[in-house]
Scaffold this motif. Structure first.
Motif, mmCIF file in Angstrom:
data_model
loop_
_atom_site.group_PDB
_atom_site.id
_atom_site.type_symbol
_atom_site.label_atom_id
_atom_site.label_comp_id
_atom_site.label_asym_id
_atom_site.label_seq_id
_atom_site.Cartn_x
_atom_site.Cartn_y
_atom_site.Cartn_z
ATOM 1 N N GLU A 95 -4.128 -1.332 -9.090
ATOM 2 C CA GLU A 95 -3.514 -2.427 -8.351
ATOM 3 C C GLU A 95 -3.633 -3.710 -9.157
ATOM 4 O O GLU A 95 -4.639 -3.943 -9.828
ATOM 5 C CB GLU A 95 -4.209 -2.622 -7.000
ATOM 6 N N GLN B 68 1.130 11.791 -10.523
ATOM 7 C CA GLN B 68 0.807 13.221 -10.534
ATOM 8 C C GLN B 68 1.960 14.040 -11.106
ATOM 9 O O GLN B 68 1.750 14.977 -11.884
ATOM 10 C CB GLN B 68 0.496 13.700 -9.114
ATOM 11 N N ASN C 73 0.825 -1.206 0.000
ATOM 12 C CA ASN C 73 0.000 0.000 0.000
ATOM 13 C C ASN C 73 0.862 1.260 0.000
ATOM 14 O O ASN C 73 0.517 2.258 -0.654
ATOM 15 C CB ASN C 73 -0.926 0.017 1.222
ATOM 16 N N MET C 74 1.992 1.229 0.710
ATOM 17 C CA MET C 74 2.913 2.372 0.699
ATOM 18 C C MET C 74 3.482 2.581 -0.697
ATOM 19 O O MET C 74 3.623 3.717 -1.166
ATOM 20 C CB MET C 74 4.032 2.152 1.723
ATOM 21 N N TRP D 284 12.465 7.003 -2.090
ATOM 22 C CA TRP D 284 11.699 7.316 -0.880
ATOM 23 C C TRP D 284 12.555 7.226 0.388
ATOM 24 O O TRP D 284 12.296 6.438 1.299
ATOM 25 C CB TRP D 284 10.461 6.417 -0.799
ATOM 26 N N ASP E 208 -6.337 8.302 -11.351
ATOM 27 C CA ASP E 208 -6.928 6.960 -11.336
ATOM 28 C C ASP E 208 -7.007 6.324 -12.718
ATOM 29 O O ASP E 208 -7.169 5.100 -12.832
ATOM 30 C CB ASP E 208 -8.327 6.999 -10.721
ATOM 31 N N GLN F 130 0.330 -6.178 -5.381
ATOM 32 C CA GLN F 130 -0.166 -6.108 -4.009
ATOM 33 C C GLN F 130 0.332 -7.257 -3.137
ATOM 34 O O GLN F 130 -0.037 -7.366 -1.983
ATOM 35 C CB GLN F 130 -1.697 -6.101 -4.028
ATOM 36 N N ARG G 157 1.232 6.930 -6.734
ATOM 37 C CA ARG G 157 0.202 7.916 -7.102
ATOM 38 C C ARG G 157 0.819 9.312 -7.193
ATOM 39 O O ARG G 157 0.488 10.090 -8.090
ATOM 40 C CB ARG G 157 -0.937 7.901 -6.079
ATOM 41 N N GLU G 158 1.730 9.621 -6.278
ATOM 42 C CA GLU G 158 2.425 10.909 -6.343
ATOM 43 C C GLU G 158 3.320 10.981 -7.576
ATOM 44 O O GLU G 158 3.446 12.040 -8.207
ATOM 45 C CB GLU G 158 3.249 11.117 -5.072
ATOM 46 N N TYR H 67 1.994 1.759 -3.481
ATOM 47 C CA TYR H 67 0.886 2.278 -4.301
ATOM 48 C C TYR H 67 0.687 3.769 -4.067
ATOM 49 O O TYR H 67 0.548 4.551 -5.028
ATOM 50 C CB TYR H 67 -0.391 1.510 -3.983
ATOM 51 N N GLN H 68 0.683 4.203 -2.803
ATOM 52 C CA GLN H 68 0.475 5.620 -2.494
ATOM 53 C C GLN H 68 1.626 6.475 -3.019
ATOM 54 O O GLN H 68 1.412 7.571 -3.544
ATOM 55 C CB GLN H 68 0.303 5.815 -0.983
ATOM 56 N N ASN H 69 2.844 5.986 -2.879
ATOM 57 C CA ASN H 69 3.997 6.723 -3.415
ATOM 58 C C ASN H 69 3.924 6.834 -4.935
ATOM 59 O O ASN H 69 4.273 7.871 -5.514
ATOM 60 C CB ASN H 69 5.301 6.031 -3.005
#
Length: 519
Positions: A111, A77, A66-67, A434, A106, A153, A73-74, A69-71
């Motif tokens: 995932e 962007q 999940n970390m 990261w 999105d 995942q 997303r940035e 995936y969130q990273n």
């Protein structure tokens, strides 16, 4: 030539009319018509031009999927600040164009599906089955979204250590950019940026040699103009050579109709052993290039398969991408690479290489792999000395693919039948991401099987290690055979190195090199 020029002129005018119609229709959202090498990679069906790139992240134990995936997303962007990564690709009146500011985050990140539960580690075979599933999919929304990122995942049993390995699959239309540009993008958006402590802005003083620089620029401009004139004179001969004489293959890996589903296999090394071996082979045999050694090993591996199938082809045709700036990629410094400064486009063209398979041995005291290297060197030297790259870049990429509608370009490409696309790329240094919580352990790319070419082989040296990605249409070959071809490449590199070592031990390497006609 006059007829060809008239055809290009007529369609050039037609293209301008299409441009104006679409500009009026979409206004500020219109991102322009694709041109040159970008347009070249939209001539076949959209799904034929998809580059699949696997990134395997080596993560700290407390770094979760999940970390990641969130990273990411940035990261998406950040990438969507550039027009090509924030546009839809559409086709009208025979030309592909971009519609700007059409994509949400999105639209471009998803995932991967979960097998069993998130806590279950996937074995390599399980993951490769999942990889094949996703690599064979079309891009989102009927291929109008030109790229996507799929984040795994579940951890993978990848290396035998205490780290967690999480996969990421980056998929994009080749029309966005070539492999070198994509590697630069990857470095710019994923790598940790070291703080630059030198904040003092320095202004360059006027150079005392400004006059000499101007003279040098004039000389370069004159030289470029003369080369361009020479290239124009070579265009008729290039048309005959590349569209009528080369690429007329008929063999077991060159089927009349492809099934559009591919086998995707990979291989890589854990250390930099084989990269060092290839460099040593280069140094032992003056004039040999890094790609020469790789092409020799792949040629031998492919020939093994042909022999197993009782096929004896002396040569096949291989499309080889020539990418500008590839020799500098391994020097990339993450803190000096910013996605805002990159030119996001394709800067390459293809050359057709006579790729040897069955080697006729003229000297029985010479190992076949050594003779094969000599034949490969002869063919690559012919291409290096020719102006085929400049001719194809000017004639095909900049004129034909820009001016003609894709349907006509597609018909022209059908006159050429190649067996394989072979790409050899250097790779950047290891990327840490990261704040050191993760690093990119492996980068394995799969070149598209476009233009009715059923086989692609991609070799890169990310982190000074060999990474091989190979894909072959399922209508031509079984998965086990593709795996055998890919895995045999490293064995043939070792075989060549062992033979040279044996010659050195007998103190006859220099004698063999002096008497053997490599070129």
């Amino acid at each position: 030539m006059p007829i060809g020029g008239l055809i290009l002129f007529v369609f050039g005018v037609y293209r301008q009319i299409v441009f104006m119609v679409l500009k009026i229709k979409y206004g500020s959202k219109f991102g322009g018509l694709l041109k040159g090498s970008d347009a070249f990679h939209m001539t076949s069906e959209s799904s034929d031009h998809v580059i699949n790139s696997l990134l395997m992240f080596k993560c700290a134990k407390d770094f979760t999927a999940n970390m990641l995936y969130q990273n990411m997303r940035e990261v998406v962007q950040n990438m969507q600040q550039r027009t090509k990564f924030n546009s839809r690709f559409q086709t009208s009146f025979g030309y592909t164009y971009m519609l700007k500011d059409e994509l949400r985050v999105d639209d471009c990140i998803k995932e991967m599906r979960i097998i069993g539960s998130r806590q279950i580690k996937l074995s390599k075979p399980e993951f490769l089955e999942l990889l094949n599933e996703y690599c064979n999919l079309e891009l989102p929304q009927d291929n109008t979204v030109p790229w996507e990122i799929l984040v795994g995942q579940q951890p993978i049993y990848w290396e035998d250590d205490e780290f967690t390995y999480l996969p990421l699959l980056f998929r994009n239309q080749h029309a966005i950019a070539d492999g070198i540009t994509l590697l630069q993008v990857m470095v710019s958006v994923l790598s940790d940026k070291e703080e630059n402590n030198d904040n003092s802005a320095t202004r360059s003083e006027p150079s005392p040699f400004k006059k000499n620089i101007i003279i040098e620029h004039i000389r370069c401009a004159i030289k470029a103009a003369l080369v361009s004139l020479y290239v124009l004179l070579l265009i008729p001969a290039a048309c005959v050579t590349n569209f009528l004489l080369k690429g007329k293959d008929s063999n077991i890996l060159c089927g009349p109709t492809l099934g559009k589903i591919r086998h995707f296999v990979l291989d890589f090394e854990f250390s930099s052993n084989y990269v060092s071996v290839i460099k040593e082979i280069k140094w032992r045999i003056p004039g040999t290039s890094f790609p020469d050694v790789v092409l020799t090993a792949f040629s031998a591996s492919l020939n093994d398969y042909f022999v197993r199938k009782n096929a004896r082809n002396e040569y096949i045709s291989a499309a080889v991408p020539v990418l500008l700036g590839s020799s500098e990629i391994y020097k990339l410094d993450p803190k000096n690479v910013n996605i805002q400064d990159l030119e996001i486009d394709n800067k390459h063209s293809f050359l057709i290489l006579n790729f040897p398979l069955h080697i006729k041995q003229k000297r029985t005291n010479i190992e076949e792999i050594f003779t094969r290297l000599g034949v490969i060197r002869k063919q690559t030297t012919i291409l290096k000395k020719s102006y085929d790259y400049q001719v194809m870049m000017l004639l095909f990429n900049k004129l034909i693919c820009t001016c003609l509608p894709r349907q006509l370009v597609r018909r022209l490409l059908k006159s050429t039948r190649c067996t394989a696309i072979v790409s050899v790329l250097p790779g950047p240094p290891k990327l840490r991401c990261w704040k050191g919580m993760a690093s990119v352990s492996n980068v394995i790319a799969f070149t598209p099987n476009a233009y009715n070419i059923g086989t692609s082989f991609t070799f890169n040296t990310y982190d000074e290690r060999v990474h091989i990605g190979m894909s072959v249409d399922t209508s031509l070959i079984d998965m086990e055979d593709v795996e055998e071809i890919a895995k045999s490449v490293l064995a043939h590199i070792r075989s060549l190195d062992d033979y040279l070592t044996a010659l050195e031990r007998c103190n006859i390497l220099d004698e063999v090199l002096e008497t053997y006609p490599f070129l």
